[in-house]
Every structure is written in structure tokens, then in C-alpha cells.
Design a protein around this motif. Sequence first.
Motif, PDB file in Angstrom:
ATOM      1  N   GLY A   6      51.169  62.221  56.847  1.00 40.19           N
ATOM      2  CA  GLY A   6      52.306  61.696  57.582  1.00 40.19           C
ATOM      3  C   GLY A   6      52.272  60.213  57.873  1.00 40.19           C
ATOM      4  N   ASN A   7      51.099  59.673  58.151  1.00 40.05           N
ATOM      5  CA  ASN A   7      51.008  58.258  58.504  1.00 40.05           C
ATOM      6  C   ASN A   7      50.403  57.411  57.387  1.00 40.05           C
ATOM      7  OD1 ASN A   7      52.028  58.536  61.216  1.00 40.05           O
ATOM      8  ND2 ASN A   7      50.115  59.581  61.682  1.00 40.05           N
ATOM      9  N   LEU A   8      50.353  57.971  56.191  1.00 34.88           N
ATOM     10  CA  LEU A   8      49.806  57.239  55.042  1.00 34.88           C
ATOM     11  C   LEU A   8      50.933  57.005  54.047  1.00 34.88           C
ATOM     12  CD1 LEU A   8      46.560  59.352  54.584  1.00 34.88           C
ATOM     13  CD2 LEU A   8      46.781  57.174  55.774  1.00 34.88           C
ATOM     14  N   ALA A   9      51.380  55.790  53.946  1.00 31.53           N
ATOM     15  CA  ALA A   9      52.512  55.472  53.076  1.00 31.53           C
ATOM     16  C   ALA A   9      51.994  54.995  51.723  1.00 31.53           C
ATOM     17  CB  ALA A   9      53.388  54.404  53.713  1.00 31.53           C
ATOM     18  N   ALA A  10      51.889  55.904  50.781  1.00 31.28           N
ATOM     19  CA  ALA A  10      51.430  55.535  49.441  1.00 31.28           C
ATOM     20  C   ALA A  10      52.488  54.700  48.736  1.00 31.28           C
ATOM     21  CB  ALA A  10      51.131  56.795  48.635  1.00 31.28           C
ATOM     22  N   CYS A  11      52.052  53.699  47.977  1.00 35.50           N
ATOM     23  CA  CYS A  11      52.986  52.811  47.282  1.00 35.50           C
ATOM     24  C   CYS A  11      53.359  53.328  45.895  1.00 35.50           C
ATOM     25  CB  CYS A  11      52.379  51.418  47.154  1.00 35.50           C
ATOM     26  SG  CYS A  11      52.173  50.578  48.738  1.00 35.50           S
ATOM     27  N   THR A  12      52.495  54.157  45.313  1.00 33.36           N
ATOM     28  CA  THR A  12      52.766  54.708  43.989  1.00 33.36           C
ATOM     29  C   THR A  12      52.508  56.211  44.011  1.00 33.36           C
ATOM     30  OG1 THR A  12      50.503  54.459  43.158  1.00 33.36           O
ATOM     31  CG2 THR A  12      51.972  52.554  42.947  1.00 33.36           C
ATOM     32  N   VAL A  13      53.086  56.882  43.033  1.00 31.02           N
ATOM     33  CA  VAL A  13      52.900  58.328  42.975  1.00 31.02           C
ATOM     34  C   VAL A  13      51.443  58.674  42.635  1.00 31.02           C
ATOM     35  CG1 VAL A  13      53.549  58.589  40.532  1.00 31.02           C
ATOM     36  CG2 VAL A  13      53.917  60.474  42.130  1.00 31.02           C
TER      37      VAL A  13
END
Length: 201
Positions: free
Chosen positions: A159-166
Motif C-alpha cells: 500500500g505505501n510502496l509506489a513502484a515506478c515500473t511493473v
Amino acid sequence: MGARGKKVREQDAWLVFEDESGQALRPPKSRTWSRIGVPPQVKVSGKGSGRVSVAGMVCAKPGERTRLFYRMLVHHPGRRGEKNGFREQDFAALLDAAHQQLGGKTVLIWDNSTQHKDALMRELLAARQQWLTVFRLPAYAPDLNPAEGVWANLKNDLGNLAACTVDALADLTRTRLKKMQYRPDLLDGFITETGLTWTPP
């Protein structure tokens, strides 16, 4: 579990709950700590529409450590030929991999998804009937499937980890699922949440 529980005892079988889930680059909502009056913000890329799909199985048997098996598919936007979801052969391969490691007979419990009950899936399951028995959950009964607990726990972590790539999202997902594999106590908790009477080893 009634008749299902009797079936498991009679066969000395593994009780296996299967389900699928998926996650896109936009992270699920989650709670976290912050300073009073300063709402936490997580920036997301918003680029692309990649997706990580996961099929998982929570496997339990009296006297044995509860196990988690899973397979992942990573769908990159714009790449032709990449599967964006699990097919019947993928489910069969996951069942075979689990059977190879667990040994013995398996009682599989899963939902009424079309790919779980179409003609091809029935054929694949019939070819494994020497060691596999299948039951389907009632319609709209996620609370009866311990695998739902796996997805809830996973999405809470993401929830609090915003990945930049798939691919980064896939790495985060894989890491957290591997950690769960080493937490049989956590998996036992997911089983208990369903109301299933369960005595861990």
C-alpha cells in the motif's frame, strides 16, 4: 468443512485452497503513521498500464507445516504475445508443481471462475484424478478461502510502496510472497480466519 473434511482424512490428503489476484502500478490504499495534521502522500507514476497477476495456493495437512505456492505473470504494456492472465494450462502446471513437492493426494478447493470449470480445465483435472479431488466454493464466498488472507496481507504491505515500473512491482510482490512462505504461523492464521477448525503441527 463437513464432508470435505472427511474426504481429506480418508485420503490422508493435503487440503489446498487456490485463488488469483492482481496488482497494477497504482498502489492499493493503506494506513500508515504521520505527523498530526500532515496527511501522508505517496506519489505514483501513472505511466503505462502494466499488471502483475498472481495465482496462489495455501496447502494444509495435519502434522505438516502449512505451505504457500504461487506463480506470477508480469504483463508489460504494449508487448504483444504476453499473457495478461492465467490460463487453464497455467493452473495445471501450478497444481503439478505443488503435487511434486507435497507428495500424496490433494483435495483442491477453489471458486467458480470460468477458467476453473470450462471444458479444457475439466479435462486437465480428470487427467490428474488419481491424486486430485476438486470441490468448488459457493458463489461469492471469499471469506471461506484462506488465499484471500494472503492477498489482503500482500496488498497491505504494498500500500505505501509506489513502484515506478511493473518489473519493480513484480520484485516487491515476489519478495513479500517469499517472506510469507517462511511464515507458516501467518498462513495458519489465514486458515483460522475462515472459521475452519485447524490444529497446526
